[in-house]
Design a protein around this motif. Structure first.
Motif, PDB file in Angstrom:
ATOM      1  N   LEU A 173      15.219 -26.791 -65.217  1.00 49.89           N
ATOM      2  CA  LEU A 173      15.669 -26.328 -63.907  1.00 49.89           C
ATOM      3  C   LEU A 173      14.567 -25.548 -63.206  1.00 49.89           C
ATOM      4  O   LEU A 173      13.622 -25.091 -63.837  1.00 49.89           O
ATOM      5  CB  LEU A 173      16.909 -25.439 -64.047  1.00 49.89           C
ATOM      6  CG  LEU A 173      18.131 -26.056 -64.696  1.00 49.89           C
ATOM      7  CD1 LEU A 173      19.224 -25.012 -64.855  1.00 49.89           C
ATOM      8  CD2 LEU A 173      18.638 -27.235 -63.897  1.00 49.89           C
ATOM      9  N   ALA A 174      14.721 -25.385 -61.911  1.00 49.77           N
ATOM     10  CA  ALA A 174      13.768 -24.603 -61.115  1.00 49.77           C
ATOM     11  C   ALA A 174      14.478 -24.057 -59.888  1.00 49.77           C
ATOM     12  O   ALA A 174      15.583 -24.477 -59.551  1.00 49.77           O
ATOM     13  CB  ALA A 174      12.580 -25.474 -60.705  1.00 49.77           C
ATOM     14  N   SER A 175      13.812 -23.122 -59.214  1.00 53.94           N
ATOM     15  CA  SER A 175      14.280 -22.572 -57.945  1.00 53.94           C
ATOM     16  C   SER A 175      13.243 -22.880 -56.881  1.00 53.94           C
ATOM     17  O   SER A 175      12.048 -22.890 -57.163  1.00 53.94           O
ATOM     18  CB  SER A 175      14.437 -21.051 -58.037  1.00 53.94           C
ATOM     19  OG  SER A 175      15.392 -20.703 -58.994  1.00 53.94           O
ATOM     20  N   VAL A 176      13.728 -23.114 -55.662  1.00 55.88           N
ATOM     21  CA  VAL A 176      12.835 -23.268 -54.521  1.00 55.88           C
ATOM     22  C   VAL A 176      13.005 -22.032 -53.657  1.00 55.88           C
ATOM     23  O   VAL A 176      14.131 -21.626 -53.363  1.00 55.88           O
ATOM     24  CB  VAL A 176      13.163 -24.547 -53.713  1.00 55.88           C
ATOM     25  CG1 VAL A 176      12.377 -24.589 -52.422  1.00 55.88           C
ATOM     26  CG2 VAL A 176      12.880 -25.781 -54.543  1.00 55.88           C
ATOM     27  N   GLU A 177      11.875 -21.417 -53.283  1.00 51.30           N
ATOM     28  CA  GLU A 177      11.905 -20.213 -52.466  1.00 51.30           C
ATOM     29  C   GLU A 177      11.204 -20.479 -51.143  1.00 51.30           C
ATOM     30  O   GLU A 177      10.103 -21.024 -51.127  1.00 51.30           O
ATOM     31  CB  GLU A 177      11.200 -19.070 -53.197  1.00 51.30           C
ATOM     32  CG  GLU A 177      11.867 -18.687 -54.502  1.00 51.30           C
ATOM     33  CD  GLU A 177      11.065 -17.666 -55.281  1.00 51.30           C
ATOM     34  OE1 GLU A 177      11.414 -16.465 -55.194  1.00 51.30           O
ATOM     35  OE2 GLU A 177      10.107 -18.077 -55.946  1.00 51.30           O
ATOM     36  N   LEU A 178      11.868 -20.099 -50.043  1.00 48.04           N
ATOM     37  CA  LEU A 178      11.286 -20.244 -48.712  1.00 48.04           C
ATOM     38  C   LEU A 178      10.952 -18.853 -48.183  1.00 48.04           C
ATOM     39  O   LEU A 178      11.782 -17.948 -48.228  1.00 48.04           O
ATOM     40  CB  LEU A 178      12.268 -20.928 -47.760  1.00 48.04           C
ATOM     41  CG  LEU A 178      12.796 -22.303 -48.182  1.00 48.04           C
ATOM     42  CD1 LEU A 178      13.743 -22.836 -47.119  1.00 48.04           C
ATOM     43  CD2 LEU A 178      11.678 -23.275 -48.438  1.00 48.04           C
ATOM     44  N   PHE A 179       9.734 -18.693 -47.686  1.00 54.15           N
ATOM     45  CA  PHE A 179       9.258 -17.418 -47.165  1.00 54.15           C
ATOM     46  C   PHE A 179       8.993 -17.562 -45.673  1.00 54.15           C
ATOM     47  O   PHE A 179       8.368 -18.532 -45.246  1.00 54.15           O
ATOM     48  CB  PHE A 179       7.944 -17.012 -47.842  1.00 54.15           C
ATOM     49  CG  PHE A 179       8.060 -16.791 -49.324  1.00 54.15           C
ATOM     50  CD1 PHE A 179       8.191 -15.516 -49.836  1.00 54.15           C
ATOM     51  CD2 PHE A 179       8.017 -17.864 -50.204  1.00 54.15           C
ATOM     52  CE1 PHE A 179       8.287 -15.300 -51.206  1.00 54.15           C
ATOM     53  CE2 PHE A 179       8.108 -17.656 -51.578  1.00 54.15           C
ATOM     54  CZ  PHE A 179       8.246 -16.383 -52.079  1.00 54.15           C
ATOM     55  N   THR A 180       9.465 -16.590 -44.892  1.00 53.83           N
ATOM     56  CA  THR A 180       9.132 -16.551 -43.474  1.00 53.83           C
ATOM     57  C   THR A 180       8.129 -15.421 -43.273  1.00 53.83           C
ATOM     58  O   THR A 180       7.827 -14.680 -44.202  1.00 53.83           O
ATOM     59  CB  THR A 180      10.378 -16.322 -42.593  1.00 53.83           C
ATOM     60  OG1 THR A 180      10.969 -15.079 -42.944  1.00 53.83           O
ATOM     61  CG2 THR A 180      11.384 -17.447 -42.753  1.00 53.83           C
ATOM     62  N   ALA A 181       7.622 -15.289 -42.070  1.00 57.17           N
ATOM     63  CA  ALA A 181       6.600 -14.275 -41.793  1.00 57.17           C
ATOM     64  C   ALA A 181       7.169 -12.870 -41.961  1.00 57.17           C
ATOM     65  O   ALA A 181       8.332 -12.614 -41.671  1.00 57.17           O
ATOM     66  CB  ALA A 181       6.066 -14.441 -40.381  1.00 57.17           C
ATOM     67  N   GLY A 182       6.325 -11.969 -42.438  1.00 54.55           N
ATOM     68  CA  GLY A 182       6.679 -10.559 -42.456  1.00 54.55           C
ATOM     69  C   GLY A 182       7.358 -10.057 -43.692  1.00 54.55           C
ATOM     70  O   GLY A 182       7.698  -8.890 -43.771  1.00 54.55           O
ATOM     71  N   GLY A 183       7.565 -10.876 -44.690  1.00 52.98           N
ATOM     72  CA  GLY A 183       8.231 -10.382 -45.884  1.00 52.98           C
ATOM     73  C   GLY A 183       7.440 -10.693 -47.131  1.00 52.98           C
ATOM     74  O   GLY A 183       6.700 -11.655 -47.186  1.00 52.98           O
TER      75      GLY A 183
END
Length: 192
Positions: free
Chosen positions: A133-143
């Protein structure tokens, strides 16, 4: 020349994310959740065991029995809560955004438009890796932490999703020439 417009949108004309069919997490992920909760419980039991061993007279036998029963009840509650909350988790990817829904008591739906995503990452913990299994992480600007994490995906699916999001945030422009830079050093003729 285009004129600037900013027309009002009727609320009933907005797309309804509630109507999107969400895909559930992989059933193996419940094992990861239960392992994490069990690990916490083991530390609590070890703490009370150490207290009992060194300070048995700290509580009466009745209190020790109540503590043991409470630990068993908490363990059963955690297992039930983990299974029920697992069933409430789901995700979907649409043309322009990603959706993740979770929460048993307080339901949260997070929608991240791809045009706001700066970075996408794939993460595998120890137990997740053993289960594929795995996780997908989405990052937006500023964090510094992810704005959206979708856990409990099969590794193959997570890789496909990561590639899809990567293509959405960095589309290959077919009309731009690709510059190839050679890293080889040119050969020179040696004269005697």
């Amino acid at each position: 020349m285009n004129e600037f417009t900013n027309n009002t949108i009727e609320i009933n004309q907005l797309p309804k994310f509630e109507e999107v069919l969400l895909k559930g997490l992989n059933p193996k992920y419940i094992t990861v959740l239960l392992f994490n909760f069990s690990l916490l419980l083991v530390f609590v039991i070890l703490g009370f065991s150490a207290l009992f061993y060194f300070k048995q007279d700290a509580f009466s036998n009745t209190i020790w029995t109540i503590i043991l029963v409470a630990i068993v009840v908490i363990l059963a509650g955690v297992v039930v809560f983990a299974k029920l909350s697992f069933q409430k988790k789901g995700y979907a990817f649409r043309e322009h955004d990603a959706i993740y829904k979770s929460g048993l008591i307080s339901e949260t739906t997070t929608i991240i438009p791809f045009n706001r995503v700066q970075h996408v990452a794939l993460h595998q913990g120890f137990i997740s890796r053993k289960l594929g299994l795995a996780s997908v992480e989405l990052f937006t600007a500023g964090g510094s932490s992810s704005d959206l994490e979708i856990p409990g995906l099969l590794l193959e699916d997570a890789q496909i999703i990561k590639n899809l999001v990567s293509q959405k945030i960095n589309p290959l422009k077919l009309d731009e020439p690709i510059e190839v830079v050679s890293t080889e050093t040119p050969l020179t003729e040696e004269h005697e």
